[in-house]
Design an enzyme around this catalytic site. Structure first.
Site, short mmCIF file in Angstrom:
data_model
loop_
_atom_site.label_atom_id
_atom_site.label_comp_id
_atom_site.label_asym_id
_atom_site.label_seq_id
_atom_site.Cartn_x
_atom_site.Cartn_y
_atom_site.Cartn_z
N GLU A 151 0.83 -1.21 0.00
CA GLU A 151 0.00 0.00 0.00
C GLU A 151 0.87 1.27 0.00
OE1 GLU A 151 -2.79 1.08 -0.51
OE2 GLU A 151 -3.37 2.69 0.83
N THR A 169 -4.48 9.07 -4.31
CA THR A 169 -4.25 9.27 -2.87
C THR A 169 -3.03 10.15 -2.64
OG1 THR A 169 -5.25 7.16 -2.33
CG2 THR A 169 -3.80 8.08 -0.67
N1 HSE Z 1 -6.32 7.80 5.29
C1 HSE Z 1 -5.93 7.87 3.91
C2 HSE Z 1 -6.07 9.30 3.43
C3 HSE Z 1 -6.80 6.96 3.10
O1 HSE Z 1 -7.07 9.92 3.76
O2 HSE Z 1 -5.20 9.80 2.73
C4 HSE Z 1 -6.46 6.97 1.64
O3 HSE Z 1 -7.43 6.27 0.92
#
Ligand code: HSE
Length: 298
Positions: free
Chosen positions: A127, A180
């Site tokens: 990830e 992301t």
């Molecule tokens: N917690 C992470 C973010 C999740 O908000 O960047 C990414 O899918």
């Protein structure tokens, strides 16, 4: 020897829990078939449903599997066949599902030298490669299932939070893609103490609300002061959709992960369906296509 598993999609952050809470969705998943090879190669034979690299050094599934194999010190090769039923860049943890599913399947075929809960660090390596950040709030719920709290990253400490009610989840995914890594870049690096205080007040309150089925409390405490204010501008019609959800008795609404998907929680399927219809109408008017998924949070 082969296994075929379903690695669930996930809703990370759940509003006020940036990088610390997430839950798995029923019925939205990717399928990973893994079989042992006679040599020691990791080979991605096919990926359906997304245009992703088959190079084992560039794919989260094989990066995560290799991290696990290196840790165990086993030199077995595996073939991977991946079918994605939800798209990368949706905010539903696509890379996390690949990473979690790959380590789970490989561990099963070895057979099971590690407990499922011990697989998280290896899935996280995959990830981290995909999202360029070390966060477990998608990977952990995809691997373990249910609603997961990441209390600490160093040392890694997480647990499953019992959920008192079977809430219905509506996922709205407008057809824009958000990486992301880009969405992480716009989140503030530091917080002032008042914002931090409001945020941890909300997070504590959300946990209590979930345990006590206190839906008014859930609705107010899910608000996020960290990521939502900056990220919502990347999501077309965000505020209007939020209003539609709350007009139809939603008990919680926010961005799923880093977006563009949004999640909305309901106690009644009828309310969920009505909200879905209205949101569909709104996006049609705006000329934006969108998908819906319905699931449960359990
Ligand atoms: N917690 C992470 C973010 C999740 O908000 O960047 C990414 O899918």
């Amino acid at each position: 020897e082969s296994v075929k598993i379903h690695a669930p999609a996930t809703v990370a952050n759940v509003g006020c829990g940036y990088d610390t809470i997430g839950f798995a969705l029923d019925g939205v998943y990717e399928e990973i078939a893994v079989s042992k090879r006679k040599d020691n190669q990791l080979v991605i034979q096919s990926i359906e449903g997304a245009d992703l690299s088959l190079d084992p050094e560039q794919n989260v599934a094989t990066i995560a599997a290799k991290a696990l194999l290196d840790h165990i010190g086993i030199n077995t090769g595996f073939d991977f066949q991946i079918k994605k039923f939800f798209k990368p860049g949706s905010g539903l943890g696509s890379s996390a599902s690949s990473a979690a599913g790959a380590v789970y399947a490989v561990n099963q075929l070895l057979p099971n030298p590690l407990k499922t809960s011990e697989l998280l660090p290896f899935a996280l390596e995959g990830e981290a490669f995909a999202s360029k950040s070390y966060h477990a709030d998608n990977v952990a719920p995809s691997l373990i299932g249910g609603f997961i709290v990441i209390r600490s990253y160093d040392p890694l400490d997480y647990f499953k939070l019992p959920v008192a009610a079977d809430l219905k989840v509506l996922i709205v995914r407008p057809s824009v893609e958000i990486k992301t890594s880009d969405a992480k870049g716009i989140v503030p690096k530091t917080l002032d103490i008042v914002t931090a205080r409001n945020q941890w007040g909300n997070l504590a309150s959300l946990v209590h609300a979930i345990h006590n089925k206190d839906w008014d409390r859930l609705k107010s405490s899910i608000e996020d002061f960290v990521a939502e204010p900056v990220r919502k501008s990347l999501i077309p019609g965000y505020d209007e959709i939020r209003t539609i959800a709350f007009d139809h008795e939603s008990v919680g609404f926010n961005i799923s992960g880093s977006g563009p998907s949004m999640f909305s929680l309901f106690t009644s399927s009828e309310d969920l369906e009505k909200a879905k219809e209205e949101i569909n109408k709104l996006y049609k008017q705006k000329g934006i296509s969108c998908d819906f998924f319905t699931s449960s949070m359990s």
